[in-house]
Scaffold this motif. Structure first.
Motif, PDB file in Angstrom:
ATOM      1  N   ALA A   1       0.883  -1.194   0.006  1.00  0.00           N
ATOM      2  CA  ALA A   1      -0.276   0.135  -0.031  1.00  0.00           C
ATOM      3  C   ALA A   1       0.830   1.227   0.085  1.00  0.00           C
ATOM      4  O   ALA A   1       1.701   1.310   0.710  1.00  0.00           O
ATOM      5  CB  ALA A   1      -0.860  -0.057   1.312  1.00  0.00           C
ATOM      6  N   GLY A   2       0.777   1.992  -0.934  1.00  0.00           N
ATOM      7  CA  GLY A   2       1.511   3.098  -1.052  1.00  0.00           C
ATOM      8  C   GLY A   2       0.811   4.525  -0.508  1.00  0.00           C
ATOM      9  O   GLY A   2      -0.190   4.371   0.094  1.00  0.00           O
ATOM     10  N   GLU A   3       1.149   5.653  -1.222  1.00  0.00           N
ATOM     11  CA  GLU A   3       0.561   6.859  -0.743  1.00  0.00           C
ATOM     12  C   GLU A   3      -0.748   7.030  -1.730  1.00  0.00           C
ATOM     13  O   GLU A   3      -0.816   6.788  -2.898  1.00  0.00           O
ATOM     14  CB  GLU A   3       1.396   8.039  -1.188  1.00  0.00           C
ATOM     15  N   PRO A   4      -1.798   7.545  -1.043  1.00  0.00           N
ATOM     16  CA  PRO A   4      -2.949   7.739  -1.893  1.00  0.00           C
ATOM     17  C   PRO A   4      -2.744   8.710  -3.118  1.00  0.00           C
ATOM     18  O   PRO A   4      -2.104   9.696  -2.947  1.00  0.00           O
ATOM     19  CB  PRO A   4      -4.228   8.409  -0.902  1.00  0.00           C
ATOM     20  N   GLY A   5      -3.338   8.377  -4.224  1.00  0.00           N
ATOM     21  CA  GLY A   5      -3.154   9.013  -5.489  1.00  0.00           C
ATOM     22  C   GLY A   5      -1.622   8.939  -5.937  1.00  0.00           C
ATOM     23  O   GLY A   5      -1.498   9.891  -6.911  1.00  0.00           O
ATOM     24  N   GLY A   6      -0.787   8.123  -5.528  1.00  0.00           N
ATOM     25  CA  GLY A   6       0.572   8.093  -6.117  1.00  0.00           C
ATOM     26  C   GLY A   6       0.655   6.886  -7.073  1.00  0.00           C
ATOM     27  O   GLY A   6      -0.227   6.344  -7.544  1.00  0.00           O
ATOM     28  N   ALA A   7       1.927   6.689  -7.440  1.00  0.00           N
ATOM     29  CA  ALA A   7       2.146   5.931  -8.637  1.00  0.00           C
ATOM     30  C   ALA A   7       1.831   4.369  -8.054  1.00  0.00           C
ATOM     31  O   ALA A   7       1.746   4.104  -6.885  1.00  0.00           O
ATOM     32  CB  ALA A   7       3.626   5.969  -8.893  1.00  0.00           C
TER      33      ALA A   7
END
Length: 142
Positions: free
Chosen positions: A117-123
């Motif tokens: 899970a990365g940053e919301p709206g990220g790559a």
């Protein structure tokens, strides 16, 4: 009426690589295509996009090999889709921290890294890998 010919060659959107023995390797400063297709009897794909000029939007790798995997590295902010089929070989992926990685597919003998899970709206990097032997390994870089 004047008719002129466009002398600039259009950019290829798809790079094709076909080989019996041998892989595909890109590293350093190069212009990445929107889609790369690599088909080999024996040979994998090694693509390091960290210093590459990337197209707008996402890149896509389609790889099929009897023997050979895929080693991939992406820079910060890169979005990609990876489709891989191997009888012997897996996918080794390195992404920067904050990148979302979605992993799907199956491996008869081999492990599979969990999605990140990365940053919301990220790559987002999407990996679909199918292999008899070999799995998906995801590593987060700096």
């Amino acid at each position: 009426m004047e008719i002129t010919k466009n002398t600039a060659s259009p950019a290829r959107r798809t790079e094709w690589s076909l080989s019996l023995l041998g892989g595909l390797k890109h590293r350093g400063a190069f212009r990445a295509h929107e889609r790369t297709v690599h088909i080999a009897a024996v040979g994998g794909a090694k693509l390091d996009h960290t210093d590459a000029t990337l197209p707008a939007g996402s890149t896509r790798l389609v790889k099929a090999a009897l023997v050979g995997g895929a080693e991939l590295a992406y820079p910060e902010g890169a979005c990609a889709e990876v489709d891989a089929f191997s009888v012997f070989g897996g996918v080794d992926l390195t992404v920067p921290a904050g990148t979302t990685v979605e992993v799907s597919g199956f491996s008869l003998l081999g492990g599979r890294s969990r999605s990140l899970a990365g940053e919301p709206g990220g790559a987002v990097v999407k990996v679909r890998a199918y292999s008899l032997v070999g799995g998906v390994k995801v590593r987060q870089g700096q």
